[in-house]
Design an enzyme around this catalytic site. Structure first.
Site, PDB file in Angstrom:
ATOM      1  N   ASP A   1       0.803  -1.286   0.029  1.00 60.07           N
ATOM      2  CA  ASP A   1       0.003   0.011  -0.056  1.00 60.07           C
ATOM      3  C   ASP A   1       1.012   1.203  -0.002  1.00 60.07           C
ATOM      4  OD1 ASP A   1      -2.795   1.126   0.624  1.00 60.07           O
ATOM      5  OD2 ASP A   1      -1.563   2.145   1.951  1.00 60.07           O
TER       6      ASP A   1
ATOM      7  N   TYR B   1       3.319   9.980   0.538  1.00 60.07           N
ATOM      8  CA  TYR B   1       4.406   9.235   1.507  1.00 60.07           C
ATOM      9  C   TYR B   1       5.598   9.571   1.101  1.00 60.07           C
ATOM     10  CZ  TYR B   1       0.077   6.533   2.688  1.00 60.07           C
ATOM     11  OH  TYR B   1      -1.166   6.134   3.201  1.00 60.07           O
TER      12      TYR B   1
ATOM     13  N   LYS C   1      -2.394   6.134  -4.010  1.00 62.95           N
ATOM     14  CA  LYS C   1      -3.649   7.344  -3.972  1.00 62.95           C
ATOM     15  C   LYS C   1      -3.123   8.406  -4.477  1.00 62.95           C
ATOM     16  CE  LYS C   1      -3.831   4.798   0.415  1.00 62.95           C
ATOM     17  NZ  LYS C   1      -2.482   4.338   0.611  1.00 62.95           N
TER      18      LYS C   1
ATOM     19  N   HIS D   1      -7.251   9.825  -2.185  1.00 63.37           N
ATOM     20  CA  HIS D   1      -6.879   9.563  -0.751  1.00 63.37           C
ATOM     21  C   HIS D   1      -7.721  10.258   0.210  1.00 63.37           C
ATOM     22  CE1 HIS D   1      -2.648   9.239   1.270  1.00 63.37           C
ATOM     23  NE2 HIS D   1      -3.800   9.146   2.176  1.00 63.37           N
TER      24      HIS D   1
END
Length: 304
Positions: free
Chosen positions: A43, A48, A77, A110
């Protein structure tokens, strides 16, 4: 591996490796270890800031270990600053490039909020765009186009409550296949889980262990159930969701925790265990959306 079946018959592994807060220097080795231990679900997200080492780890495993693309399930996302319809595909293609992949298995919106393109993280009210300026229906239409083009095997959302889901499905040609949100015994989200599963939207739980706080791992009830089942507290918390047909994506960067988490697949909690864990509900979030509750979103809960 066990799977959660999506509404287009795609199979999502019920346990995956979360990569939020994994430093770029750590995530490469975590992915390589995870693959050796039997993980196939990873994931990721643009925000990130570690998709490049994730992609490199997957590419190296394909080159060195014989890993095949069809053997893994990769999620990413769409970040809030790419919600305008014309920005969705470029953002998606950047993610593909960073991950060194030709397609994604799952792509999610997201958050149900929008930001200006130049605002990676909102610092002021004017960094946000209202849902009138960037309607979720338009963002979703662009997601549907990615799916119809075969660029992702499944599409879905993250952090959407019942209100946002209901509104989205009123205009959608393709219903979301997954909703990813925080879910664990302190926040079992029974109503939202039931709503999603009734509407054939699979659920993925993030922060299933409490997002690093350690509070649930030390909970007396969790520890008692762990001892009874010859398991660890982490395994009990993961099994709680797995037995509700909810996929889990705990973050881990060392081999011991990776091994411990995937072994939750072997833990079978009985009905009494599940009732005791559900009774721990405190309606407590370890991750809030306070940062987004400014500008047009001030005074309203993002998790509607």
């Amino acid at each position: 591996m066990r799977y959660v079946q999506l509404n287009n018959e795609t199979k999502m592994p019920v346990i995956g490796l979360g990569t939020w807060k994994s430093a770029p220097s750590e995530v490469y080795s975590a992915i390589r270890w995870a693959l050796k231990l039997g993980y196939t679900h990873f994931d990721c997200a643009a925000v990130y800031n570690n998709e490049e080492p994730v992609g490199q780890a997957l590419a190296d495993a394909m080159r060195e270990d014989g890993l095949k693309r069809e053997d893994i399930f990769v999620t990413s996302k769409l970040w809030n600053n790419a919600h305008k319809k014309e920005d969705v595909r470029p953002a998606f293609e950047e993610t593909l490039k960073r991950l060194q992949l030709e397609y994604l298995d799952l792509y999610l919106i997201h958050w149900p909020v929008a930001q200006k393109k130049e605002a990676v993280m909102p610092l002021a009210p004017e960094d946000m765009l209202s849902l009138e300026d960037a309607p979720l229906a338009d963002t979703w239409q662009a997601m549907e186009e990615l799916y119809n083009a075969g660029l992702c095997k499944a599409i879905g959302v993250s952090n959407f409550g019942e209100k946002h889901l209901t509104e989205l499905m009123m205009t959608a040609e393709i219903n979301p296949m997954v909703n990813q949100f925080e879910c664990h015994p302190y926040l079992p989200q029974e109503e939202l889980v039931a709503y999603c599963q009734k509407n054939m939207i699979a659920v993925t739980a993030y922060a299933p262990l409490g997002s690093g706080s350690g509070v649930m791992l030390e909970d007396a009830t969790v520890r008692k159930i762990a001892e009874k089942n010859n398991a660890t507290s982490a395994q009990v918390l993961l099994a709680f969701n797995i037995q509700r047909n909810i996929a889990v994506i705990p973050k881990a960067v060392n081999e011991k925790h990776l091994q411990e988490n995937i072994a939750a697949l072997n833990v079978e909690l009985d009905e009494e265990d599940m009732k005791e864990l559900a009774a721990l509900n405190k309606n407590e979030r370890f991750l809030t959306a306070d940062v987004f509750e400014i500008g047009p979103y001030k005074g309203q809960s993002i998790f509607m």
